[in-house]
Design a protein around this motif. Structure first.
Motif, short mmCIF file in Angstrom:
data_model
loop_
_atom_site.label_atom_id
_atom_site.label_comp_id
_atom_site.label_asym_id
_atom_site.label_seq_id
_atom_site.Cartn_x
_atom_site.Cartn_y
_atom_site.Cartn_z
N GLY A 149 3.97 -3.66 3.60
CA GLY A 149 3.98 -2.45 2.79
C GLY A 149 3.20 -1.36 3.50
N VAL B 40 0.31 1.98 2.83
CA VAL B 40 -0.58 2.78 2.00
C VAL B 40 -0.23 4.25 2.22
N GLU C 43 1.81 1.48 -1.61
CA GLU C 43 0.60 1.64 -2.41
C GLU C 43 0.26 3.12 -2.37
N HIS D 256 -5.35 -4.62 3.08
CA HIS D 256 -5.11 -3.51 4.00
C HIS D 256 -5.25 -4.04 5.42
N HIS E 281 0.37 -8.74 -1.62
CA HIS E 281 0.92 -7.57 -0.93
C HIS E 281 0.06 -7.23 0.29
N TYR F 95 -0.48 -4.34 3.11
CA TYR F 95 -0.18 -2.94 3.41
C TYR F 95 -0.78 -2.54 4.77
#
Length: 286
Positions: free
Chosen positions: A34, A36, A64, A215, A260, A262
């Motif tokens: 994913g 950010v 996100e 992250h 998830h 990111y």
């Protein structure tokens, strides 16, 4: 008879070797990560739709959002739907999470998010035990409201300053242990765990059920960390080119509750570094 046995042993060894080779050849991170929104903050501030087109072209579907970029949550949800993309997490400020919980919850639900994330606890100077205690109380309150009223999971994103020593661990350990796991989860920022001297993979192994989001970012080689929670954005580099042991972190993450992953790249070179990061992740083998 001996020849048959030898042939059978040779065949067994060959099959085992091929299986081992195949296992080593498997992708460590086969899924598409994913993104950010903060990574593309400069682009989003100019044109949300065009930026989403750029991300879609990279294969990104999971977002996100840390900012609505002067749009409504409904506007962004429509733009995402039109591109077969989705928002899984909504990042907000500590103050908004605490004092505008209703608005935050409604926006998160409108976006289609399942998580609400806070990434910074306002404080002056060193992060203290007293500040950790007030943070824990606030997080439990925020998390309970978001869960009870909206069915959302609240996550705190570490930022480095929480690694002040406390007893036999750190203040981050203290926060994790003192917050209610029914209402408070965590987003692991791997750079901000490494920068203050922590071990991102070790944290996942120590608390395998508490971290739900991650992250992924890397720190420029030669940069020395500290407990400030800050470093120049140019110290963010493409994954695999910095100091972090990304494969070890991902292996630990796969055994944890991370849902998830990111990419977050704060560097102004994100347009070239993000594709490099994605190629690196795709090329990782177990």
């Amino acid at each position: 008879m001996k020849i048959k046995i030898l042939l059978l042993l040779a065949l067994t060894f060959s099959m085992s070797s091929n299986l081992l080779f195949a296992q080593k050849g498997k992708q460590l991170f086969p899924q598409t990560p994913g993104m950010v929104s903060y990574t593309y903050r400069s682009s989003f501030s100019k044109d949300v739709a065009l930026t989403l087109d750029t991300l879609k072209a990279l294969g990104i579907k999971d977002m996100e959002f840390s900012n609505l970029f002067k749009r409504t949550a409904a506007d962004i949800k429509k733009l995402l739907d039109e591109r077969d993309m989705h928002c899984s997490s909504f990042g907000v400020s500590y103050d908004d999470a605490l004092n505008k919980t209703q608005e935050v919850g409604q926006n998160a639900k409108t976006l289609g998010a399942k998580f609400v994330r806070v990434a910074w606890v306002p404080h002056k100077g060193a992060f203290t035990l007293a500040k950790a205690d007030s943070t824990i109380a606030d997080f439990n309150t925020i998390g309970k409201r978001l869960k009870d009223e909206f069915g959302l999971t609240f996550c705190y994103h570490n930022h480095g300053y929480e690694f002040e020593k406390h007893e036999d661990g750190t203040l981050l350990d203290y926060i994790i242990k003192k917050t209610d796991p029914a209402y408070v989860s965590f987003e692991l920022d791997v750079l901000w765990a490494f920068f203050p001297g922590g071990d991102p993979a070790g944290l996942l192994e120590k608390y395998p059920k508490r971290f739900k989001l991650m992250h992924m970012k890397d720190l420029r080689k030669g940069v020395e960390g500290n407990l400030s929670g800050g470093t120049p954005v140019t110290n963010d580099v493409a994954l695999g080119t910095g100091q972090l042991d990304i494969p070890a972190i991902l292996k630990a993450a796969k055994k944890s509750a991370i849902e998830h992953y990111y990419i977050e790249d704060e560097s102004p070179s994100y347009a070239t570094q993000v594709p490099q990061t994605m190629a690196y992740l795709k090329g990782l083998k177990q």
